[in-house]
Design a protein around this motif. Structure first.
Motif, PDB file in Angstrom:
ATOM      1  N   ALA A  51       0.889  -1.371  -0.058  1.00  0.00           N
ATOM      2  CA  ALA A  51      -0.099  -0.048  -0.034  1.00  0.00           C
ATOM      3  C   ALA A  51       0.788   1.107  -0.083  1.00  0.00           C
ATOM      4  O   ALA A  51       0.812   2.143  -0.871  1.00  0.00           O
ATOM      5  CB  ALA A  51      -0.881   0.159   1.066  1.00  0.00           C
ATOM      6  N   GLY A  54       2.417   1.865  -3.304  1.00  0.00           N
ATOM      7  CA  GLY A  54       1.502   2.334  -4.156  1.00  0.00           C
ATOM      8  C   GLY A  54       1.698   3.930  -4.062  1.00  0.00           C
ATOM      9  O   GLY A  54       1.575   4.558  -4.974  1.00  0.00           O
ATOM     10  N   VAL A  55       1.541   4.518  -2.701  1.00  0.00           N
ATOM     11  CA  VAL A  55       1.601   5.837  -2.555  1.00  0.00           C
ATOM     12  C   VAL A  55       3.003   6.557  -3.181  1.00  0.00           C
ATOM     13  O   VAL A  55       2.934   7.339  -3.814  1.00  0.00           O
ATOM     14  CB  VAL A  55       1.293   6.350  -0.989  1.00  0.00           C
ATOM     15  N   LEU A  58       2.663   6.757  -6.792  1.00  0.00           N
ATOM     16  CA  LEU A  58       1.940   7.731  -7.367  1.00  0.00           C
ATOM     17  C   LEU A  58       2.749   9.046  -7.469  1.00  0.00           C
ATOM     18  O   LEU A  58       2.598   9.764  -8.300  1.00  0.00           O
ATOM     19  CB  LEU A  58       0.819   7.943  -6.591  1.00  0.00           C
ATOM     20  N   VAL A 123      -1.379  10.379   1.090  1.00  0.00           N
ATOM     21  CA  VAL A 123      -1.064  10.762  -0.016  1.00  0.00           C
ATOM     22  C   VAL A 123      -0.244  12.143   0.068  1.00  0.00           C
ATOM     23  O   VAL A 123       0.756  12.530  -0.572  1.00  0.00           O
ATOM     24  CB  VAL A 123      -1.771  10.680  -1.408  1.00  0.00           C
ATOM     25  N   TYR A 241      -3.329   6.451 -11.452  1.00  0.00           N
ATOM     26  CA  TYR A 241      -4.414   6.641 -10.915  1.00  0.00           C
ATOM     27  C   TYR A 241      -5.817   5.877 -11.134  1.00  0.00           C
ATOM     28  O   TYR A 241      -6.453   5.704 -10.114  1.00  0.00           O
ATOM     29  CB  TYR A 241      -4.817   8.371 -11.079  1.00  0.00           C
ATOM     30  N   GLY A 244      -5.395   2.670  -9.578  1.00  0.00           N
ATOM     31  CA  GLY A 244      -5.854   2.985  -8.081  1.00  0.00           C
ATOM     32  C   GLY A 244      -7.160   2.909  -7.705  1.00  0.00           C
ATOM     33  O   GLY A 244      -7.661   2.476  -6.589  1.00  0.00           O
ATOM     34  N   VAL A 249      -5.065   0.645  -4.778  1.00  0.00           N
ATOM     35  CA  VAL A 249      -3.333   1.469  -4.596  1.00  0.00           C
ATOM     36  C   VAL A 249      -2.500   0.084  -4.563  1.00  0.00           C
ATOM     37  O   VAL A 249      -1.539   0.309  -5.358  1.00  0.00           O
ATOM     38  CB  VAL A 249      -3.006   2.020  -3.254  1.00  0.00           C
ATOM     39  N   VAL A 252      -1.382  -0.565  -8.044  1.00  0.00           N
ATOM     40  CA  VAL A 252      -0.230   0.441  -8.794  1.00  0.00           C
ATOM     41  C   VAL A 252       1.140  -0.207  -8.021  1.00  0.00           C
ATOM     42  O   VAL A 252       2.140   0.013  -8.746  1.00  0.00           O
ATOM     43  CB  VAL A 252      -0.544   1.837  -8.036  1.00  0.00           C
TER      44      VAL A 252
END
Length: 429
Positions: A51, A54-55, A58, A123, A241, A244, A249, A252
């Motif tokens: 997770a 994933g942030v 991004l 985020v 995006y 996600g 997420v 990603v």
């Protein structure tokens, strides 16, 4: 063999050795740069889980969009028009080009910082920290392109090596804080060290005040390259995006993990991209009839290398993947085949793209890139809606292979136009 033939043969041999040397430094430089990025990605993936990774991904994708804005306006015109020119012209252009990159980093960084503070949550802090470090990241990248335009790839390699060395203590500190924001700051702070070193290497100070003049002078290429580059990275951002939102997420992070597995090959692909446009421009000036062959060898070689690397990944023991990616490995390993095919398609298209850039066929390259970006986003999001993370990867692979064909069709047409124009100029008294 006559003296004249010996001289011609010697000149051709020297030119080939110089080309191999410049390509070698391009590969070495990208190896150093990609190794830094690879270590950051692996470190974050293992430290923070799917997770949080994933942030981080991004934020990374957002950086890619901003980086392509800078390249389109600042460094792509520099490479096309100031590769292999006298040192005086190069230095004046580099001062304005790097000043433009620094100014863009400051302006877009402020926007990113504001957006991050407004977002909050998990985020927001990552985006706020990205805004703080964007000026340094863009300036460091601008030095790399400036050095390759001058044919001094060794300096770009040393600069990226400095970044990698500075990254080690920065990562140690970030690991103690153990947040995505801390890793973003560590990554950017080490880039600031390399950016400052670039000023010492070149003896040039970026002229931010001359950015407006640079943008005006290069507007015929710069704004088309801006749209082209942003379409590419924007499609990647939209896909990330959207993935996600549609899947989560974690999806990603899985895609980014699979891309990390191709990291060493992507280092080769990106390393060549640093020198392909300058080299294609040199081929066009010296032997324009060889440009098509040069681009074909370039694109075909990259596609073949991608397929070989993907095959090696499929044969890799699972425990090695778990050692590299930790909890990200199970999801990422399912995406190796489609992502490999996508990278092979991108490599094939890169050869044609280099030829269009060398020909300054900005309109044609823009059309190709807009088509490729629309296919990328549509395939990635449509595939995600139909079949989740795997469907998104296969959709992107199909889109990339299709758009590669369009790049080559446009290069063939552009080469014919250039040949006709050349004959017309010769015949005109």
């Amino acid at each position: 063999m006559t003296a004249q033939e010996e001289k011609t043969t010697g000149t051709a041999g020297s030119a080939r050795r110089a080309l191999v040397g410049r390509l070698s430094w391009g590969l070495a430089d990208q190896a150093a740069s990609s190794m830094s990025n690879f270590v950051v990605g692996i470190y974050v993936a293992r430290s923070l889980g799917v997770a949080a990774f994933g942030v981080f991904s991004l934020a990374w994708v957002t950086y890619g969009v901003v980086l392509n804005v800078s390249r389109g306006l600042a460094t792509d015109p520099l490479v096309v028009r100031f590769s292999g020119v006298p040192a005086t012209s190069w230095r004046a252009a580099v001062a304005r080009s790097t000043g433009t990159a620094l100014g863009l980093g400051t302006a877009l960084g402020a926007a990113c910082l504001t957006a991050g503070l407004a977002l909050g949550g998990s985020v927001g802090p990552a985006f706020a920290c990205l805004g703080v470090v964007l000026p340094a990241l863009l300036l460091q990248d601008a030095w790399r392109f400036a050095f390759f335009a001058a044919g001094t790839g060794r300096k770009a390699f040393v600069n990226d090596l400095v970044w990698g060395v500075a990254l080690v203590p920065a990562m140690v500190v970030a690991a103690r804080v153990d947040t995505v924001a801390a890793f973003v700051l560590a990554w950017g702070a080490s880039a600031a060290v390399a950016a400052a070193y670039g000023c010492l290497q070149s003896g040039i100070r970026p002229r931010v005040a001359q950015a407006r003049g640079w943008l005006g002078e290069q507007r015929d290429l710069g704004y088309r390259y801006l749209v082209e580059n942003v379409a590419l990275s924007g499609a990647s951002q939209l896909r990330a995006y959207g993935l996600g939102v549609i899947v989560g997420v974690g999806a990603v992070g899985a895609v980014r993990g699979a891309e990390l597995l191709l990291g060493p090959f992507l280092a080769v692909l990106m390393g060549l991209s640093l020198v392909t446009v300058p080299e294609a421009a040199r081929v066009l000036r010296r032997a324009p009839h060889l440009l098509g062959r040069f681009c074909l060898l370039l694109g075909g070689g990259q596609a073949l290398a991608a397929l070989l690397w993907g095959t090696a990944l499929l044969l890799m023991p699972g425990r090695l993947g778990e050692l590299a990616l930790g909890d990200v490995w199970p999801a990422a390993s399912q995406l190796i085949v489609p992502i490999t095919l996508g990278v092979a398609g991108a490599g094939l298209g890169t050869g044609a793209a280099a030829g269009l850039r060398a020909l300054a066929a900005a309109r044609r390259s823009l059309r190709c890139q807009l088509f490729a970006s629309a296919c990328y986003a549509g395939g990635g999001l449509g595939g995600a809606a139909l079949a989740g993370t795997s469907g998104s990867a296969w959709g992107v692979a199909a889109a990339t292979l299709s758009s590669s064909a369009l790049w080559w069709l446009h290069l063939r047409s552009a080469l014919r136009e250039h040949h006709r124009d050349h004959i017309r100029e010769v015949r005109t008294p």
